[in-house]
Motif scaffolding. Structure first.
Motif, short mmCIF file in Angstrom:
data_model
loop_
_atom_site.label_atom_id
_atom_site.label_comp_id
_atom_site.label_asym_id
_atom_site.label_seq_id
_atom_site.Cartn_x
_atom_site.Cartn_y
_atom_site.Cartn_z
N CYS A 87 -1.07 -23.95 20.71
CA CYS A 87 -2.23 -22.93 20.37
C CYS A 87 -2.79 -22.14 21.43
CB CYS A 87 -3.57 -23.82 19.70
SG CYS A 87 -3.26 -24.30 17.97
N ALA A 88 -2.64 -22.53 22.68
CA ALA A 88 -3.05 -21.98 23.59
C ALA A 88 -2.00 -20.87 24.13
CB ALA A 88 -3.24 -22.90 24.98
N LEU A 89 -0.68 -21.00 23.89
CA LEU A 89 0.28 -20.03 23.89
C LEU A 89 0.22 -19.26 22.92
CD1 LEU A 89 3.41 -22.34 24.74
CD2 LEU A 89 2.16 -21.21 26.58
N GLU A 90 -0.11 -19.43 21.75
CA GLU A 90 -0.50 -18.59 20.81
C GLU A 90 -1.60 -17.52 21.30
OE1 GLU A 90 0.57 -16.55 17.01
OE2 GLU A 90 1.55 -18.03 18.46
N MET A 91 -2.60 -18.01 21.87
CA MET A 91 -3.83 -17.00 22.02
C MET A 91 -3.42 -16.29 23.03
SD MET A 91 -6.81 -20.04 22.38
CE MET A 91 -7.43 -20.79 21.02
N VAL A 92 -2.44 -16.73 24.27
CA VAL A 92 -1.95 -15.70 25.28
C VAL A 92 -1.04 -14.69 24.64
CG1 VAL A 92 -0.46 -15.55 27.41
CG2 VAL A 92 -1.89 -17.51 27.04
N HIS A 93 -0.18 -15.20 23.50
CA HIS A 93 0.67 -14.01 23.15
C HIS A 93 -0.27 -13.13 22.51
CE1 HIS A 93 3.91 -12.52 20.83
NE2 HIS A 93 3.34 -13.15 19.58
N CYS A 94 -1.16 -13.72 21.54
CA CYS A 94 -1.95 -12.61 20.94
C CYS A 94 -2.77 -11.78 21.78
CB CYS A 94 -3.02 -13.45 19.89
SG CYS A 94 -4.13 -12.28 18.83
N ALA A 95 -3.09 -12.23 22.67
CA ALA A 95 -3.95 -11.08 23.73
C ALA A 95 -2.94 -10.11 24.27
CB ALA A 95 -4.40 -12.01 24.77
N SER A 96 -1.73 -10.65 24.63
CA SER A 96 -0.53 -9.46 24.98
C SER A 96 -0.38 -8.63 23.95
CB SER A 96 0.52 -10.17 25.52
OG SER A 96 1.60 -10.57 24.43
N LEU A 97 -0.33 -8.85 22.73
CA LEU A 97 -0.36 -7.88 21.66
C LEU A 97 -1.34 -6.93 21.41
CD1 LEU A 97 1.39 -10.12 18.78
CD2 LEU A 97 2.33 -9.16 20.52
N ALA A 129 -11.78 -8.74 23.89
CA ALA A 129 -11.54 -9.66 23.38
C ALA A 129 -10.08 -10.24 23.65
CB ALA A 129 -11.47 -9.21 21.65
N ALA A 130 -9.11 -9.34 24.16
CA ALA A 130 -7.90 -9.78 24.40
C ALA A 130 -8.32 -10.86 25.90
CB ALA A 130 -7.04 -8.68 24.94
N ILE A 131 -9.03 -10.25 26.68
CA ILE A 131 -9.23 -10.96 28.09
C ILE A 131 -10.04 -12.19 27.64
CG2 ILE A 131 -10.90 -11.06 30.05
CD1 ILE A 131 -10.43 -7.82 30.25
N ALA A 132 -10.97 -12.42 26.62
CA ALA A 132 -11.68 -13.57 26.25
C ALA A 132 -10.51 -14.50 25.44
CB ALA A 132 -12.88 -13.49 25.00
N LEU A 133 -9.49 -14.16 24.60
CA LEU A 133 -8.49 -14.91 24.13
C LEU A 133 -7.91 -15.59 25.39
CD1 LEU A 133 -6.96 -13.27 21.21
CD2 LEU A 133 -8.22 -15.42 21.33
N LEU A 134 -7.48 -14.81 26.46
CA LEU A 134 -6.56 -15.29 27.44
C LEU A 134 -7.42 -16.48 28.18
CD1 LEU A 134 -4.25 -14.92 29.41
CD2 LEU A 134 -5.23 -13.35 30.57
N ASN A 135 -8.66 -16.21 28.52
CA ASN A 135 -9.55 -17.10 29.17
C ASN A 135 -9.88 -18.45 28.25
OD1 ASN A 135 -11.74 -17.61 31.17
ND2 ASN A 135 -12.92 -17.95 29.17
N GLN A 136 -9.75 -18.06 27.04
CA GLN A 136 -9.88 -19.31 26.01
C GLN A 136 -8.65 -20.12 26.23
OE1 GLN A 136 -12.52 -20.08 24.34
NE2 GLN A 136 -12.03 -20.87 22.33
N ALA A 137 -7.61 -19.49 26.39
CA ALA A 137 -6.29 -20.34 26.43
C ALA A 137 -6.28 -21.42 27.61
CB ALA A 137 -5.01 -19.48 26.57
N ARG A 158 1.45 -23.33 35.63
CA ARG A 158 2.51 -23.03 34.82
C ARG A 158 1.99 -21.55 34.06
NH1 ARG A 158 7.52 -25.85 34.50
NH2 ARG A 158 8.18 -24.04 33.53
N LEU A 159 1.19 -21.76 33.41
CA LEU A 159 0.83 -20.51 32.44
C LEU A 159 0.12 -19.25 33.41
CD1 LEU A 159 0.15 -19.56 29.98
CD2 LEU A 159 -2.15 -20.63 29.80
N SER A 160 -0.47 -19.59 34.43
CA SER A 160 -1.01 -18.64 35.28
C SER A 160 0.35 -17.59 35.88
CB SER A 160 -1.61 -19.27 36.64
OG SER A 160 -1.26 -19.62 37.47
N VAL A 161 1.09 -18.36 36.00
CA VAL A 161 2.41 -17.82 36.70
C VAL A 161 3.06 -17.04 35.52
CG1 VAL A 161 4.92 -18.12 37.47
CG2 VAL A 161 3.17 -19.53 38.40
#
Length: 306
Positions: A87-97, A129-137, A158-161
């Motif tokens: 779910c964290a990966l999905e949040m990052v992906h969504c924020a990027s979109l 909202a994208a920044i918030a999702l990334l932070n949430q991840a 690893r996620l930060s990289v």
């Protein structure tokens, strides 16, 4: 963009192999992880929370969390430990979109079959909202009770990289700037790796780390996912032409002037690239130790393109 390739892929032959029950579990967990009006007793901006939920909970095939789950199944392990990580990966992906779709970037009007977030909530709220999702991840991983503290720290690192100047952020910047000119195949592959491959690698190798796999298996998973990312991006480029894009829920023609696009290299070249990368991935993937193989899921995703 690699945005909704999974939606289009799953409408092709072999879609029945995708585990609908796990997608439902992911969607339910994403719902639970999202703020509504308050978080930890503190007020949350209503419109910010609505924009986050609007984008994250839009219908999607959840490829990145499913890769983590399928990796566990591939090795005969408990997939439930992968749920919050996925779910964290999905949040990052969504924020990027959300960021990719902004007028200052790709200027897309549609995402996952609905108006892009900035079309509904505006550029400023979408960016926040994208920044918030990334932070949430990062918080979801840091609080994941299914993992021990050392695993949480390792995954956060690893996620930060994967997100930073060696990953998604760099890939999007290079896509905007460098692909407007002439690039050779290796440079395009580097950009595609940063835009797409890094999260695929984290999904599989990160899951392998959670499972405590040996270093050689983690390395093999990372190489496998790298090939998968290249195939995925090539397939996404095929979706930029109308006859391949039906049901993809995204705009077409946005990549017309980009190096490596289907408009410049042609459909057959991209199809051959998809097939070559999948074959290369098959050669390095560790043998399955469970009954639900990772490669079976991946092949179903690409069935309409090969």
């Amino acid at each position: 963009m690699a945005a909704t390739t999974e939606d289009a892929m799953a409408r092709g032959e072999g879609a029945e192999s995708i585990d609908a029950s796990w997608r439902q579990a992911i969607d339910e967990r994403l719902q639970a992880l999202m703020p509504v009006q308050a978080l930890d007793g503190n007020p949350t901006c209503r419109e910010l929370a609505e924009a986050m939920r609007y984008s994250l909970l839009a219908p999607g095939k959840r490829v990145r969390p499913l890769l983590a789950i399928r990796t566990a199944l591939h090795f005969g392990a408990d997939p439930n430990r992968m749920l919050d990580f996925g779910c964290a990966l999905e949040m990052v992906h969504c924020a990027s979109l959300m960021l990719d779709d902004l007028p200052c970037m790709d200027d897309a009007s549609t995402r996952r079959g609905q108006p892009a977030c900035h079309r509904k909530f505006g550029d400023a709220t979408t960016t926040l909202a994208a920044i918030a999702l990334l932070n949430q991840a990062f918080g979801v991983i840091a609080r994941d009770s299914a993992l021990d503290p050392s695993q949480r720290c390792w995954l956060v690192d690893r996620l930060s990289v994967a997100v930073g100047t060696a990953g998604l952020v760099s890939g999007q910047c290079r896509d905007l700037i460098e692909r407007a000119g002439a690039l050779d195949g290796s440079a395009i592959a580097e950009i595609n790796h940063q835009k797409t491959g890094v999260l695929f690698e984290l999904a599989t190798a990160g899951a392998g780390g959670i499972l405590g796999l040996a270093d050689d298996e983690l390395d093999a998973l990372q190489r496998y996912a790298g090939h998968l990312g290249q195939a995925f991006q090539a397939a996404d480029d095929l979706l930029d032409v109308r006859r391949h894009a039906e049901g993809s829920g995204k705009d077409i023609g946005l990549d017309r002037d980009k190096a490596g696009s289907v408009h410049r290299v042609g459909e057959q070249a991209l199809r051959r690239l998809v097939e070559a990368e999948l074959a290369a991935g098959d050669r390095v993937l560790p043998a399955a130790r469970g009954e639900h193989a990772l490669d079976g899921y991946v092949r179903a995703l690409f069935a309409r393109f090969v």
